[in-house]
Motif scaffolding. Structure first.
Motif, PDB file in Angstrom:
ATOM      1  N   LYS A 169      12.246   3.599  -0.781  1.00 39.93           N
ATOM      2  CA  LYS A 169      11.679   4.287  -1.656  1.00 39.93           C
ATOM      3  C   LYS A 169      10.712   5.556  -0.765  1.00 39.93           C
ATOM      4  O   LYS A 169      11.004   6.667  -1.302  1.00 39.93           O
ATOM      5  CB  LYS A 169      10.607   3.765  -2.365  1.00 39.93           C
ATOM      6  N   ILE A 170      10.052   5.132   0.316  1.00 32.08           N
ATOM      7  CA  ILE A 170       9.264   6.176   0.782  1.00 32.08           C
ATOM      8  C   ILE A 170      10.411   7.100   1.725  1.00 32.08           C
ATOM      9  O   ILE A 170      10.024   8.155   2.222  1.00 32.08           O
ATOM     10  CB  ILE A 170       8.484   5.730   1.878  1.00 32.08           C
ATOM     11  N   LEU A 176       6.318  14.551   7.044  1.00 32.91           N
ATOM     12  CA  LEU A 176       6.594  13.287   6.278  1.00 32.91           C
ATOM     13  C   LEU A 176       5.395  12.395   5.921  1.00 32.91           C
ATOM     14  O   LEU A 176       4.385  12.468   6.342  1.00 32.91           O
ATOM     15  CB  LEU A 176       7.650  12.575   6.930  1.00 32.91           C
ATOM     16  N   PHE A 177       5.769  11.737   4.556  1.00 33.54           N
ATOM     17  CA  PHE A 177       4.690  11.051   4.095  1.00 33.54           C
ATOM     18  C   PHE A 177       4.794   9.283   4.984  1.00 33.54           C
ATOM     19  O   PHE A 177       5.896   9.122   5.047  1.00 33.54           O
ATOM     20  CB  PHE A 177       5.022  10.580   2.785  1.00 33.54           C
ATOM     21  N   CYS A 178       3.816   9.033   5.363  1.00 37.63           N
ATOM     22  CA  CYS A 178       3.619   7.709   5.948  1.00 37.63           C
ATOM     23  C   CYS A 178       2.228   6.980   5.999  1.00 37.63           C
ATOM     24  O   CYS A 178       1.287   7.779   5.352  1.00 37.63           O
ATOM     25  CB  CYS A 178       4.165   7.878   7.451  1.00 37.63           C
ATOM     26  N   LEU A 179       1.991   5.905   6.246  1.00 37.60           N
ATOM     27  CA  LEU A 179       0.879   5.323   6.187  1.00 37.60           C
ATOM     28  C   LEU A 179       0.361   5.408   7.799  1.00 37.60           C
ATOM     29  O   LEU A 179       1.166   5.354   8.721  1.00 37.60           O
ATOM     30  CB  LEU A 179       0.662   3.580   6.080  1.00 37.60           C
ATOM     31  N   HIS A 180      -0.988   5.149   7.992  1.00 28.85           N
ATOM     32  CA  HIS A 180      -1.501   5.345   9.257  1.00 28.85           C
ATOM     33  C   HIS A 180      -1.773   4.055   9.817  1.00 28.85           C
ATOM     34  O   HIS A 180      -1.983   3.726  11.017  1.00 28.85           O
ATOM     35  CB  HIS A 180      -2.712   6.391   9.366  1.00 28.85           C
ATOM     36  N   SER A 181      -1.861   2.902   8.819  1.00 26.39           N
ATOM     37  CA  SER A 181      -1.799   1.644   9.223  1.00 26.39           C
ATOM     38  C   SER A 181      -1.247   0.862   8.050  1.00 26.39           C
ATOM     39  O   SER A 181      -1.376   1.235   7.107  1.00 26.39           O
ATOM     40  CB  SER A 181      -3.299   1.117   9.475  1.00 26.39           C
ATOM     41  N   ASN A 230       0.746  -1.267  -0.056  1.00 28.13           N
ATOM     42  CA  ASN A 230       0.025  -0.001   0.010  1.00 28.13           C
ATOM     43  C   ASN A 230       1.055   1.098  -0.047  1.00 28.13           C
ATOM     44  O   ASN A 230       1.651   1.461   0.883  1.00 28.13           O
ATOM     45  CB  ASN A 230      -0.925   0.003   1.181  1.00 28.13           C
ATOM     46  N   ASP A 231       0.945   1.842  -1.143  1.00 31.34           N
ATOM     47  CA  ASP A 231       1.665   3.322  -1.097  1.00 31.34           C
ATOM     48  C   ASP A 231       1.098   4.549  -1.099  1.00 31.34           C
ATOM     49  O   ASP A 231       1.255   5.445  -1.782  1.00 31.34           O
ATOM     50  CB  ASP A 231       2.757   3.084  -2.477  1.00 31.34           C
ATOM     51  N   ASN A 232      -0.465   4.201  -0.250  1.00 31.40           N
ATOM     52  CA  ASN A 232      -1.320   5.468  -0.285  1.00 31.40           C
ATOM     53  C   ASN A 232      -0.990   6.292   0.639  1.00 31.40           C
ATOM     54  O   ASN A 232      -1.603   6.467   1.902  1.00 31.40           O
ATOM     55  CB  ASN A 232      -2.717   5.112  -0.415  1.00 31.40           C
ATOM     56  N   TYR A 233       0.417   6.945   0.857  1.00 31.90           N
ATOM     57  CA  TYR A 233       1.103   7.742   1.851  1.00 31.90           C
ATOM     58  C   TYR A 233       0.195   8.980   2.091  1.00 31.90           C
ATOM     59  O   TYR A 233       0.010   9.659   0.993  1.00 31.90           O
ATOM     60  CB  TYR A 233       2.436   7.848   1.713  1.00 31.90           C
ATOM     61  N   GLN A 234       0.096   9.400   3.148  1.00 34.87           N
ATOM     62  CA  GLN A 234      -0.295  10.807   3.682  1.00 34.87           C
ATOM     63  C   GLN A 234       0.702  11.565   4.163  1.00 34.87           C
ATOM     64  O   GLN A 234       1.483  11.145   5.187  1.00 34.87           O
ATOM     65  CB  GLN A 234      -1.585  10.398   4.632  1.00 34.87           C
ATOM     66  N   LEU A 235       0.464  12.915   3.851  1.00 38.17           N
ATOM     67  CA  LEU A 235       1.409  13.823   4.450  1.00 38.17           C
ATOM     68  C   LEU A 235       0.902  14.103   6.045  1.00 38.17           C
ATOM     69  O   LEU A 235      -0.195  14.665   5.998  1.00 38.17           O
ATOM     70  CB  LEU A 235       1.748  15.257   3.530  1.00 38.17           C
TER      71      LEU A 235
END
Length: 209
Positions: free
Chosen positions: A132-133, A60-65, A43-48
């Motif tokens: 990559k992230i 920063l960009f990251c996932l919340h789960s 899942n690369d739907n990262y949120q700022l």
């Protein structure tokens, strides 16, 4: 059946009857084996996302789960990193002007915070997707005038614990070693940790939470 009313079975005859009368097994949907491609777990739907540690603010960009099934735990920020960053924000003088290498950097939240007061920071991880992230977040915090990803003292390197070739590659780029080795929410065998500290020639100590 004998005269006493006891049923006597001939086992060979019984087995033959069972075999002869056995019906072919019909495959059902429940029997199908489903093979999932590795991309199913990604899942690369990262949120700022914005984080605050004392007077320090970083985005920063990251996932919340995230799924933990495909070694992608580095895509989100774990509680240990929050605790370590809180400690760093309260002890800025200890790290001022130092060089740092972080093990298992994940999205890079600790290394990016360190860059605000450290001279050089190397973020490491072994997973290509996580790297990559990390690089995406490094770009987010680079200055417009920077012409290379290392010109502002923040760089990502691939490092799989126990891989001496990768360790030597890092040391060739950073021959002076590091003042601190940082790690949060990581599991590393002592057989790998001691050589790493020796290779990186840390001048102070290893901080881990």
């Amino acid at each position: 059946m004998n005269q006493n009313g006891v049923v006597i079975l001939n086992m060979e005859e019984s087995v033959n009857k069972v075999v002869q009368n056995e019906q072919p097994r019909v495959s059902t949907d429940d029997d199908e084996i489903v093979c999932l491609d590795a991309s199913f777990f990604m899942n690369d739907n990262y949120q700022l996302t914005e984080f605050t540690f004392g007077s320090q603010h970083i985005q920063l960009f990251c996932l919340h789960s995230a799924s933990t099934d495909f070694d992608l735990t580095g895509q989100l920020v774990w509680p240990g990193a929050m605790l370590l960053n809180d400690y760093l924000s309260k002890n800025l003088d200890m790290f001022q002007g130092c060089t740092v290498i972080e093990l298992g950097s994940g999205v890079g939240i600790t290394g990016i915070l360190c860059r605000k007061f450290c001279n050089k920071v190397v973020l490491t991880d072994h997973n290509e997707e996580v790297l990559k992230i990390i690089n995406k977040n490094i770009e987010l915090h680079s200055c417009p005038e920077d012409v290379s990803p290392t010109s502002h003292g923040l760089v990502a390197e691939k490092l799989e614990w126990g891989n001496t070739d990768q360790v030597h590659e890092i040391l060739q780029k950073h021959p002076g070693g590091f003042d601190f080795v940082l790690g949060a929410d990581i599991y590393i065998l002592i057989m790998y940790l001691i050589p790493l500290l020796s290779y990186f020639r840390t001048k102070h100590k290893c901080l881990k939470i």
